[in-house]
Design a protein around this motif. Structure first.
Motif, PDB file in Angstrom:
ATOM      1  N   CYS A  54       0.783  -1.263  -0.021  1.00  0.00           N
ATOM      2  CA  CYS A  54      -0.120  -0.115   0.240  1.00  0.00           C
ATOM      3  C   CYS A  54       0.746   1.161  -0.028  1.00  0.00           C
ATOM      4  CB  CYS A  54      -1.065   0.070   1.180  1.00  0.00           C
ATOM      5  SG  CYS A  54      -0.145   0.277   2.813  1.00  0.00           S
ATOM      6  N   ARG A  55       0.286   2.380  -0.605  1.00  0.00           N
ATOM      7  CA  ARG A  55       1.056   3.533  -0.583  1.00  0.00           C
ATOM      8  C   ARG A  55       1.848   4.059   0.715  1.00  0.00           C
ATOM      9  NH1 ARG A  55      -0.793   9.061  -3.696  1.00  0.00           N
ATOM     10  NH2 ARG A  55      -1.124   7.147  -5.144  1.00  0.00           N
ATOM     11  N   GLU A  56       1.004   3.895   1.791  1.00  0.00           N
ATOM     12  CA  GLU A  56       1.572   4.443   3.294  1.00  0.00           C
ATOM     13  C   GLU A  56       2.881   3.575   3.658  1.00  0.00           C
ATOM     14  OE1 GLU A  56      -1.525   3.326   2.734  1.00  0.00           O
ATOM     15  OE2 GLU A  56      -2.593   5.452   3.099  1.00  0.00           O
ATOM     16  N   THR A  57       2.843   2.216   3.166  1.00  0.00           N
ATOM     17  CA  THR A  57       3.880   1.191   3.594  1.00  0.00           C
ATOM     18  C   THR A  57       5.117   1.731   2.701  1.00  0.00           C
ATOM     19  OG1 THR A  57       2.468  -0.555   4.264  1.00  0.00           O
ATOM     20  CG2 THR A  57       4.693  -1.105   3.454  1.00  0.00           C
ATOM     21  N   LEU A  58       4.860   1.618   1.424  1.00  0.00           N
ATOM     22  CA  LEU A  58       5.985   2.293   0.335  1.00  0.00           C
ATOM     23  C   LEU A  58       6.439   3.606   0.915  1.00  0.00           C
ATOM     24  CD1 LEU A  58       4.537   1.177  -2.934  1.00  0.00           C
ATOM     25  CD2 LEU A  58       5.678  -0.182  -1.345  1.00  0.00           C
ATOM     26  N   GLU A  59       5.595   4.576   1.223  1.00  0.00           N
ATOM     27  CA  GLU A  59       6.246   5.680   1.585  1.00  0.00           C
ATOM     28  C   GLU A  59       7.253   5.609   2.948  1.00  0.00           C
ATOM     29  OE1 GLU A  59       7.645   9.493   1.524  1.00  0.00           O
ATOM     30  OE2 GLU A  59       6.452   8.416  -0.225  1.00  0.00           O
ATOM     31  N   SER A  60       6.603   4.823   3.811  1.00  0.00           N
ATOM     32  CA  SER A  60       7.490   4.695   4.857  1.00  0.00           C
ATOM     33  C   SER A  60       8.748   3.974   4.652  1.00  0.00           C
ATOM     34  CB  SER A  60       6.639   3.531   5.906  1.00  0.00           C
ATOM     35  OG  SER A  60       7.377   3.359   7.173  1.00  0.00           O
ATOM     36  N   LEU A  61       8.695   2.898   3.947  1.00  0.00           N
ATOM     37  CA  LEU A  61      10.033   2.094   3.499  1.00  0.00           C
ATOM     38  C   LEU A  61      10.806   3.320   2.751  1.00  0.00           C
ATOM     39  CD1 LEU A  61       8.826  -1.299   2.591  1.00  0.00           C
ATOM     40  CD2 LEU A  61       9.931  -0.714   4.457  1.00  0.00           C
ATOM     41  N   ARG A  62      10.574   3.981   1.867  1.00  0.00           N
ATOM     42  CA  ARG A  62      11.328   4.836   1.056  1.00  0.00           C
ATOM     43  C   ARG A  62      11.760   5.968   2.180  1.00  0.00           C
ATOM     44  NH1 ARG A  62      10.677   9.498  -2.310  1.00  0.00           N
ATOM     45  NH2 ARG A  62       8.687   9.772  -1.891  1.00  0.00           N
ATOM     46  N   SER A  63      11.198   6.249   3.104  1.00  0.00           N
ATOM     47  CA  SER A  63      11.557   7.103   4.114  1.00  0.00           C
ATOM     48  C   SER A  63      12.640   6.520   5.034  1.00  0.00           C
ATOM     49  CB  SER A  63      10.520   7.613   5.097  1.00  0.00           C
ATOM     50  OG  SER A  63      11.319   8.622   6.219  1.00  0.00           O
ATOM     51  N   ARG A  64      12.593   5.279   5.379  1.00  0.00           N
ATOM     52  CA  ARG A  64      13.669   4.586   6.067  1.00  0.00           C
ATOM     53  C   ARG A  64      14.913   4.352   5.261  1.00  0.00           C
ATOM     54  NH1 ARG A  64       9.976  -0.293   8.745  1.00  0.00           N
ATOM     55  NH2 ARG A  64       8.431   0.945   9.805  1.00  0.00           N
ATOM     56  N   MET A  65      14.893   4.076   3.982  1.00  0.00           N
ATOM     57  CA  MET A  65      15.864   3.897   3.199  1.00  0.00           C
ATOM     58  C   MET A  65      16.828   5.079   3.114  1.00  0.00           C
ATOM     59  SD  MET A  65      15.986   0.791   2.219  1.00  0.00           S
ATOM     60  CE  MET A  65      16.551   0.572   0.620  1.00  0.00           C
ATOM     61  N   PHE A  66      16.222   6.488   3.130  1.00  0.00           N
ATOM     62  CA  PHE A  66      16.691   7.736   2.851  1.00  0.00           C
ATOM     63  C   PHE A  66      17.475   7.896   4.269  1.00  0.00           C
ATOM     64  CE2 PHE A  66      16.661  11.954   4.398  1.00  0.00           C
ATOM     65  CZ  PHE A  66      17.598  12.617   3.418  1.00  0.00           C
TER      66      PHE A  66
END
Length: 192
Positions: free
Chosen positions: A70-82
């Protein structure tokens, strides 16, 4: 939403990567059960691997499994990767599931294609995994087996992430028992 991770161990050798665990691996049970029983697996054969796979973005998922993509998960993971790698990533994130069966392996490779995927995060979902089952994630200093640098067990609920580059050589050892499931998140550079 993707579970919280803890015990993050970031390292720069043999290339930038981290290993972590989800806070509560039991919360991953419903995802694993769906992958074992209902997922639409398709066999893929290339010059360096043979495995079953499918994109979580191109199939209808039950609500609990839909949390993985879901969008929220993908955004959260992208933030963690940053946070861990310090690099801006585009909103594009591919999500695929991989399954390896007995005698399947992924030989040494680096996944590097200029301008393509730049980072990857792996979520391991493996029921009662034991070291004798094989399926170990191996990181290398070069393209030959004798350059092995690190071995990571695909424990249920473990997470691995790494930067993809010309030197990000990795492989998965032959599976000797059980089934090895991984959800793979592929991230792309923000070229703005």
């Amino acid at each position: 939403m993707f579970p919280e991770v803890h015990s993050v161990e970031y390292q720069t050798l043999p290339f930038d990567h981290f290993v972590a665990s989800v806070t509560n691996p039991d919360s991953c049970g419903a995802w694993l059960e769906w992958l074992e029983k209902d997922a639409p697996w398709e066999l893929t054969v290339t010059d360096f691997y043979e495995q079953y796979e499918f994109s979580l973005l191109h199939v209808r998922l039950p609500p609990v499994v839909g949390l993985l993509a879901c969008r929220e998960t993908l955004e959260s993971l992208r933030s963690r990767m940053f946070h861990h790698f310090g690099i801006l990533l585009s909103e594009r994130v591919d999500v695929t599931a991989h399954k390896l069966l007995t005698n399947q392996t992924i030989r040494i490779h680096n996944d590097y294609i200029p301008g393509a995927e730049s980072h990857r995060l792996l979520l391991q979902l493996n029921r009662e995994w034991h070291p004798q089952f094989g399926g170990l994630l191996m990181l290398f200093k070069g393209s030959s087996p004798e350059t092995i640098s690190k071995i990571v067990e695909p424990r249920h609920g473990s997470v691995q992430a790494f930067a993809i580059s010309p030197r990000s050589y990795h492989a998965v050892s032959t599976v000797h028992g059980g089934e090895r499931f991984t959800v793979v998140y592929s991230f792309y550079p923000d070229n703005r």
